[in-house]
Design an enzyme around this catalytic site. Structure first.
Site, PDB file in Angstrom:
ATOM      1  N   LYS A  15       0.859  -1.185   0.000  1.00  0.00           N
ATOM      2  CA  LYS A  15       0.000   0.000   0.000  1.00  0.00           C
ATOM      3  C   LYS A  15       0.896   1.237   0.000  1.00  0.00           C
ATOM      4  O   LYS A  15       1.785   1.357   0.833  1.00  0.00           O
ATOM      5  CB  LYS A  15      -0.903   0.020   1.242  1.00  0.00           C
ATOM      6  CG  LYS A  15      -1.723   1.307   1.402  1.00  0.00           C
ATOM      7  CD  LYS A  15      -2.432   1.353   2.739  1.00  0.00           C
ATOM      8  CE  LYS A  15      -1.469   1.406   3.899  1.00  0.00           C
ATOM      9  NZ  LYS A  15      -0.687   2.672   3.964  1.00  0.00           N
ATOM     10  N   ASP A 142      -5.439  -0.290   8.532  1.00  0.00           N
ATOM     11  CA  ASP A 142      -5.072  -0.410   7.119  1.00  0.00           C
ATOM     12  C   ASP A 142      -5.608  -1.681   6.461  1.00  0.00           C
ATOM     13  O   ASP A 142      -5.533  -1.816   5.235  1.00  0.00           O
ATOM     14  CB  ASP A 142      -3.543  -0.395   6.961  1.00  0.00           C
ATOM     15  CG  ASP A 142      -2.969   1.005   6.992  1.00  0.00           C
ATOM     16  OD1 ASP A 142      -3.738   1.979   6.881  1.00  0.00           O
ATOM     17  OD2 ASP A 142      -1.741   1.134   7.142  1.00  0.00           O
TER      18      ASP A 142
END
Length: 291
Positions: A15, A142
């Site tokens: 990410k 996340d």
């Protein structure tokens, strides 16, 4: 990594926070964020196969960094899914670790999300991304965005997800100096006030326009991270000096930095020019994994 005929395997891509504004702080101490997350060319992999109990084997070039962990987030994800679906947590899991640890690119969260997707298929629970989202949110801020691994606007503490602007073709280069950096330490070192959320367009026509708009934004965690890890400044300077680089910035809480390039070929060529000893990967953004 070998997966049996009855097993399932999922990619766990890095990410990348193209910008990250700290917009406030809740009463419980958690910081509120505004960020545009995309997924980069490097990835871990998680495989799941039938097993008599729940087990996890570590493979890959960076697996040694996880060897001392008593309870990997992949195992916690497996137990959470089993509990939510009322089944015994039985699976032989394999994590191929290729992303650096504690590096600001959500490696552990991506691994947990990949484990949820793989076990959803292996166990036939049929939840899909939408049904797994609640479980993902309990595992970490996340994990939800990593579940679908598609570009997204992240807000709240990371749990508020909205569609990203329409993105053009571009290339990404990721580089890390080989230094682990703990997120809580970076937040503690941060000074100053808060930054308003960004104003983003509905779409960018090309990578150059995207880079120009992003250059007006920032990663609020970059200055404190550099204070804790000066090597980040060296990585950023090296990326900025590469041919074709449109933007260089740190991702997340560091120490991984990224370079934005006109296309994947330019990003791959640039990766080969970085100094030896750094972890690096260049190429196209990772395609979305789920709908």
């Amino acid at each position: 990594m070998t997966v049996g005929r009855l097993g399932a395997e999922e990619s766990a891509p890095a990410k990348v926070n193209l910008y990250l504004h700290v917009t406030g702080r809740r009463e419980d101490g958690y910081h509120l964020l505004d960020s545009l997350a995309v997924f980069g060319p490097a990835a871990d992999r998680v495989a799941a196969a039938p097993g008599e109990a729940l087990s996890l084997a570590l493979e890959g070039p960076l697996a040694a960094g996880l060897a001392a962990e008593p309870d990997n987030l992949v195992l916690r994800a497996a137990r959470a899914l089993a509990e939510a679906t009322g089944r015994a947590p039985k699976a032989a899991l394999v994590l191929e670790k290729r992303l650096p640890i504690a590096s600001g690119i959500g490696g552990g969260s991506a691994d947990a999300a990949a484990a949820l997707r793989a076990l959803d298929r292996l166990w036939g629970t049929g939840l899909g991304v939408a049904g797994l989202a609640g479980i993902a949110g309990r595992l970490g801020a996340d994990v939800p965005v990593c579940l679908a691994a598609r570009p997204a606007r992240m807000q709240g503490v990371g749990e508020v997800l909205r569609p990203a602007p329409s993105l053009p073709e571009y290339g990404l280069l990721l580089a890390n100096p080989g230094v682990a950096l703990a997120t809580p330490a970076v937040f503690r070192a941060r000074q100053g006030g808060f930054t308003p959320p960004a104003a983003l367009p509905e779409a960018w026509p090309d990578a150059a326009a995207m880079a120009r708009d992003l250059a007006a934004l920032r990663n609020d965690l970059e200055p404190p991270a550099i204070a804790l890890c000066p090597a980040i400044a060296e990585v950023l300077a090296a990326i900025r000096a590469l041919p074709g680089c449109l933007l260089a910035r740190m991702s997340g809480s560091g120490a991984t930095c990224f370079g934005l390039f006109p296309d994947s070929a330019a990003a791959r060529r640039a990766a080969a020019l970085l100094p030896g000893g750094w972890w690096r990967e260049g190429g196209a953004p990772h395609p979305a994994l789920a709908g």
